[in-house]
Design a protein around this motif. Structure first.
Motif, PDB file in Angstrom:
ATOM      1  N   PRO A 180       0.687  -1.178   0.096  1.00 23.79           N
ATOM      2  CA  PRO A 180       0.099   0.028   0.028  1.00 23.79           C
ATOM      3  C   PRO A 180       0.852   1.379   0.024  1.00 23.79           C
ATOM      4  O   PRO A 180       0.305   2.295  -0.202  1.00 23.79           O
ATOM      5  CB  PRO A 180      -0.683  -0.026   1.510  1.00 23.79           C
ATOM      6  N   ARG A 181       2.196   1.281   0.227  1.00 22.90           N
ATOM      7  CA  ARG A 181       3.008   2.554   0.245  1.00 22.90           C
ATOM      8  C   ARG A 181       3.878   2.675  -0.785  1.00 22.90           C
ATOM      9  O   ARG A 181       5.030   2.936  -0.792  1.00 22.90           O
ATOM     10  CB  ARG A 181       3.902   2.451   1.403  1.00 22.90           C
ATOM     11  N   GLU A 182       3.408   2.179  -2.254  1.00 20.06           N
ATOM     12  CA  GLU A 182       4.509   2.240  -3.400  1.00 20.06           C
ATOM     13  C   GLU A 182       4.674   3.780  -3.577  1.00 20.06           C
ATOM     14  O   GLU A 182       5.582   4.173  -4.052  1.00 20.06           O
ATOM     15  CB  GLU A 182       3.639   1.638  -4.402  1.00 20.06           C
ATOM     16  N   ASP A 183       3.742   4.845  -3.181  1.00 15.10           N
ATOM     17  CA  ASP A 183       4.023   6.129  -3.277  1.00 15.10           C
ATOM     18  C   ASP A 183       5.381   6.815  -2.416  1.00 15.10           C
ATOM     19  O   ASP A 183       5.466   7.829  -2.714  1.00 15.10           O
ATOM     20  CB  ASP A 183       2.690   6.894  -3.202  1.00 15.10           C
ATOM     21  N   TRP A 184       5.449   6.017  -1.558  1.00 12.03           N
ATOM     22  CA  TRP A 184       6.730   6.555  -0.647  1.00 12.03           C
ATOM     23  C   TRP A 184       7.911   6.338  -1.431  1.00 12.03           C
ATOM     24  O   TRP A 184       9.031   6.669  -0.865  1.00 12.03           O
ATOM     25  CB  TRP A 184       6.878   5.591   0.534  1.00 12.03           C
ATOM     26  N   PHE A 185       8.142   5.605  -2.727  1.00 13.24           N
ATOM     27  CA  PHE A 185       9.083   5.273  -3.359  1.00 13.24           C
ATOM     28  C   PHE A 185       9.349   6.039  -4.752  1.00 13.24           C
ATOM     29  O   PHE A 185       8.335   6.570  -5.325  1.00 13.24           O
ATOM     30  CB  PHE A 185       9.358   3.747  -3.637  1.00 13.24           C
ATOM     31  N   THR A 186      10.303   6.065  -5.360  1.00 11.64           N
ATOM     32  CA  THR A 186      10.647   6.600  -6.621  1.00 11.64           C
ATOM     33  C   THR A 186       9.883   6.210  -7.670  1.00 11.64           C
ATOM     34  O   THR A 186       9.479   4.730  -7.366  1.00 11.64           O
ATOM     35  CB  THR A 186      12.194   7.092  -7.185  1.00 11.64           C
ATOM     36  N   ALA A 187       9.241   6.687  -8.764  1.00 11.87           N
ATOM     37  CA  ALA A 187       8.685   6.265  -9.839  1.00 11.87           C
ATOM     38  C   ALA A 187       9.318   4.838 -10.495  1.00 11.87           C
ATOM     39  O   ALA A 187       8.588   3.963 -10.905  1.00 11.87           O
ATOM     40  CB  ALA A 187       8.193   7.099 -11.003  1.00 11.87           C
ATOM     41  N   ARG A 188      10.534   4.851 -10.491  1.00 11.89           N
ATOM     42  CA  ARG A 188      11.321   3.856 -10.890  1.00 11.89           C
ATOM     43  C   ARG A 188      11.660   2.552 -10.112  1.00 11.89           C
ATOM     44  O   ARG A 188      12.152   1.545 -10.571  1.00 11.89           O
ATOM     45  CB  ARG A 188      12.707   4.023 -11.538  1.00 11.89           C
ATOM     46  N   LEU A 216      16.192   0.164  -3.041  1.00 16.21           N
ATOM     47  CA  LEU A 216      15.118   0.908  -3.428  1.00 16.21           C
ATOM     48  C   LEU A 216      15.137   2.309  -3.072  1.00 16.21           C
ATOM     49  O   LEU A 216      15.205   2.506  -1.695  1.00 16.21           O
ATOM     50  CB  LEU A 216      13.843   0.273  -3.335  1.00 16.21           C
ATOM     51  N   GLU A 217      14.700   3.411  -3.987  1.00 18.00           N
ATOM     52  CA  GLU A 217      15.047   4.786  -3.518  1.00 18.00           C
ATOM     53  C   GLU A 217      13.663   5.144  -3.032  1.00 18.00           C
ATOM     54  O   GLU A 217      12.545   4.978  -3.589  1.00 18.00           O
ATOM     55  CB  GLU A 217      15.502   5.475  -4.712  1.00 18.00           C
ATOM     56  N   ARG A 218      13.921   6.004  -1.891  1.00 21.51           N
ATOM     57  CA  ARG A 218      12.587   6.660  -1.332  1.00 21.51           C
ATOM     58  C   ARG A 218      12.266   7.903  -2.100  1.00 21.51           C
ATOM     59  O   ARG A 218      13.187   8.732  -2.527  1.00 21.51           O
ATOM     60  CB  ARG A 218      12.998   6.895   0.014  1.00 21.51           C
ATOM     61  N   ALA A 219      11.112   8.247  -2.180  1.00 25.94           N
ATOM     62  CA  ALA A 219      10.678   9.417  -2.703  1.00 25.94           C
ATOM     63  C   ALA A 219      10.384  10.513  -1.411  1.00 25.94           C
ATOM     64  O   ALA A 219      10.175  11.659  -1.610  1.00 25.94           O
ATOM     65  CB  ALA A 219       9.428   9.544  -3.576  1.00 25.94           C
ATOM     66  N   ARG A 220      10.125  10.125  -0.198  1.00 25.99           N
ATOM     67  CA  ARG A 220       9.683  10.950   0.795  1.00 25.99           C
ATOM     68  C   ARG A 220      10.955  10.418   2.023  1.00 25.99           C
ATOM     69  O   ARG A 220      11.267   9.400   2.122  1.00 25.99           O
ATOM     70  CB  ARG A 220       8.349  10.391   1.340  1.00 25.99           C
ATOM     71  N   ASP A 221      11.055  11.659   2.698  1.00 32.56           N
ATOM     72  CA  ASP A 221      11.810  11.455   3.978  1.00 32.56           C
ATOM     73  C   ASP A 221      11.084  11.215   5.247  1.00 32.56           C
ATOM     74  O   ASP A 221       9.673  11.131   5.085  1.00 32.56           O
ATOM     75  CB  ASP A 221      12.527  12.919   4.104  1.00 32.56           C
ATOM     76  N   TYR A 255       8.439   1.067   8.708  1.00 29.65           N
ATOM     77  CA  TYR A 255       9.068   1.345   7.538  1.00 29.65           C
ATOM     78  C   TYR A 255       8.069   1.038   6.375  1.00 29.65           C
ATOM     79  O   TYR A 255       7.333   0.139   6.406  1.00 29.65           O
ATOM     80  CB  TYR A 255      10.110   0.151   7.274  1.00 29.65           C
ATOM     81  N   PRO A 256       8.063   1.555   5.142  1.00 31.62           N
ATOM     82  CA  PRO A 256       7.032   1.455   4.204  1.00 31.62           C
ATOM     83  C   PRO A 256       7.204   0.110   3.522  1.00 31.62           C
ATOM     84  O   PRO A 256       8.193  -0.548   3.244  1.00 31.62           O
ATOM     85  CB  PRO A 256       7.328   2.405   3.358  1.00 31.62           C
ATOM     86  N   VAL A 257       5.913  -0.220   3.051  1.00 36.48           N
ATOM     87  CA  VAL A 257       5.681  -1.560   2.310  1.00 36.48           C
ATOM     88  C   VAL A 257       5.531  -1.245   0.883  1.00 36.48           C
ATOM     89  O   VAL A 257       4.322  -0.618   0.461  1.00 36.48           O
ATOM     90  CB  VAL A 257       4.530  -2.415   3.122  1.00 36.48           C
ATOM     91  N   ILE A 258       6.223  -1.631   0.060  1.00 37.19           N
ATOM     92  CA  ILE A 258       6.174  -1.303  -1.455  1.00 37.19           C
ATOM     93  C   ILE A 258       5.115  -2.170  -1.901  1.00 37.19           C
ATOM     94  O   ILE A 258       4.674  -2.242  -3.040  1.00 37.19           O
ATOM     95  CB  ILE A 258       7.619  -1.199  -1.961  1.00 37.19           C
ATOM     96  N   GLY A 259       5.060  -3.583  -1.431  1.00 41.90           N
ATOM     97  CA  GLY A 259       4.244  -4.445  -1.963  1.00 41.90           C
ATOM     98  C   GLY A 259       4.104  -5.722  -1.107  1.00 41.90           C
ATOM     99  O   GLY A 259       4.633  -5.793   0.044  1.00 41.90           O
ATOM    100  N   THR A 281       8.192 -10.731  -9.692  1.00 38.09           N
ATOM    101  CA  THR A 281       7.512 -10.519 -10.955  1.00 38.09           C
ATOM    102  C   THR A 281       6.007  -9.964 -10.461  1.00 38.09           C
ATOM    103  O   THR A 281       5.550 -10.341  -9.370  1.00 38.09           O
ATOM    104  CB  THR A 281       6.774 -12.028 -11.406  1.00 38.09           C
ATOM    105  N   PRO A 282       5.667  -8.820 -11.284  1.00 42.58           N
ATOM    106  CA  PRO A 282       4.534  -8.084 -10.944  1.00 42.58           C
ATOM    107  C   PRO A 282       3.352  -9.097 -10.994  1.00 42.58           C
ATOM    108  O   PRO A 282       3.127  -9.754 -11.890  1.00 42.58           O
ATOM    109  CB  PRO A 282       4.792  -6.965 -11.923  1.00 42.58           C
ATOM    110  N   ALA A 283       2.259  -8.826 -10.182  1.00 44.84           N
ATOM    111  CA  ALA A 283       1.187  -9.415 -10.166  1.00 44.84           C
ATOM    112  C   ALA A 283      -0.180  -8.478  -9.758  1.00 44.84           C
ATOM    113  O   ALA A 283      -1.004  -9.009  -9.459  1.00 44.84           O
ATOM    114  CB  ALA A 283       1.362 -10.714  -9.035  1.00 44.84           C
ATOM    115  N   GLY A 284       0.142  -7.279 -10.038  1.00 46.81           N
ATOM    116  CA  GLY A 284      -0.923  -6.360 -10.070  1.00 46.81           C
ATOM    117  C   GLY A 284      -0.607  -5.315  -8.626  1.00 46.81           C
ATOM    118  O   GLY A 284       0.267  -5.315  -8.210  1.00 46.81           O
ATOM    119  N   ARG A 285      -1.781  -4.758  -8.262  1.00 52.00           N
ATOM    120  CA  ARG A 285      -1.874  -3.825  -7.288  1.00 52.00           C
ATOM    121  C   ARG A 285      -2.950  -4.212  -6.298  1.00 52.00           C
ATOM    122  O   ARG A 285      -4.072  -4.724  -6.741  1.00 52.00           O
ATOM    123  CB  ARG A 285      -1.883  -2.499  -7.720  1.00 52.00           C
ATOM    124  N   ARG A 286      -2.684  -3.846  -5.219  1.00 51.27           N
ATOM    125  CA  ARG A 286      -3.646  -4.153  -4.010  1.00 51.27           C
ATOM    126  C   ARG A 286      -4.480  -2.926  -4.114  1.00 51.27           C
ATOM    127  O   ARG A 286      -4.197  -1.876  -4.206  1.00 51.27           O
ATOM    128  CB  ARG A 286      -2.876  -4.162  -2.520  1.00 51.27           C
TER     129      ARG A 286
END
Length: 286
Positions: A180-188, A216-221, A255-259, A281-286
């Protein structure tokens, strides 16, 4: 009836299907990391899946039974000996009274499961006999001299001619549902996670599968307020290296959970030795 521990190996614990439903109390699920192997070992000796087994780690264990009992070993393949003589792996074995059972080091994988007819009858805590390394609930990890009580057998041992054995994961493929915290990371970062080669770290344990590889790079501090964590959550600590939560994971974390890795993929993770290549391997989004 009891069995006495002669050698506990690297880490041997009592495990069943765990104690789900208590996260609101801060209690992890725990339970066997490789549940299909745990269920199979129980089935071989006529136990229900809920019976407690012994989960060994890498080096196996050695025990002595005070009375005759049927046993079976599943999970990571290993040498099995009774009073020094070779015995079957992945099949019911009759252990005579006073005999010494050796579950040898894993030849592939990490964790073997030793089932006794009747199950390990340790005192249950919150409905489970599982050892939880994080909270300390359940029986302590085995130590030489421990006497383990066994229950009464409830069914006949299974007749087995051929037992399918999954190969150790090489590489370990883990599907990931982003959020649920994918937005805490950079787009890449999602592309880095699914496009990079990771390896299982030697610091992995029952709490989490720690990985070595591209951070993995953070987009937020800063950090999140503590929030609920689920089995299979891919938490990313400040060093950027992902950790996949296993059965003894904490119920909350900051700590943020990317998936999240679906639970069905986690038994293979339980058998991944240090250095095993890992691909997400990508399996979608929650």
């Amino acid at each position: 009836m009891t069995v006495t521990v002669i050698s506990a190996g690297l880490l041997t614990t009592v495990q069943d299907l765990g104690r789900p439903g208590h996260a609101h109390l801060g209690v992890p699920r725990s339970g066997a990391l490789d549940q299909p192997a745990h269920r199979l070992a129980n089935r071989l000796v006529g136990n229900p899946a809920t019976a407690a087994t012994l989960e060994t780690t890498v080096l196996g264990c050695t025990l002595r039974a005070d009375r005759a009992v049927t046993v079976a070993v599943a999970g990571a393949p290993c040498a099995v000996r009774v009073d020094g003589r070779p015995a079957a792996w992945g099949a019911p074995v009759r252990l005579p009274a006073g005999a010494v059972l050796e579950v040898g080091p894993a030849t592939r994988g990490v964790r073997s499961y030793l089932a006794f007819a009747g199950g390990v009858a340790a005192d249950p805590v919150l409905g489970s006999r599982s050892t939880d390394l994080l909270s300390g609930l359940g029986p302590a990890p085995l130590a030489p001299g421990d006497a383990l009580p066994l229950g009464e057998p409830v069914g006949p041992a299974a007749g087995v001619d051929v037992l399918p054995v999954p190969a150790p994961p090489e590489p370990l493929l883990l599907p990931v549902l982003f959020g649920p915290r994918e937005d805490w990371f950079t787009a890449r970062s999602p592309a880095v996670l699914t496009g990079s080669d990771y390896r299982v770290s030697p610091t992995s344990n029952r709490i989490g599968l720690r990985l070595e590889g591209p951070p993995l790079e953070r987009a937020r501090d800063g950090e999140l307020p503590s929030e609920g964590m689920v089995l299979g959550a891919i938490q990313v600590p400040p060093d950027g290296r992902p950790v996949v939560f296993l059965a003894d994971h904490p119920t909350t974390g900051g700590y943020p959970v990317i998936g999240v890795v679906p639970a069905a993929a986690l038994p293979a993770a339980a058998q991944a030795v240090p250095g095993t290549p890992v691909r997400f391997t990508p399996a979608g989004r929650r």
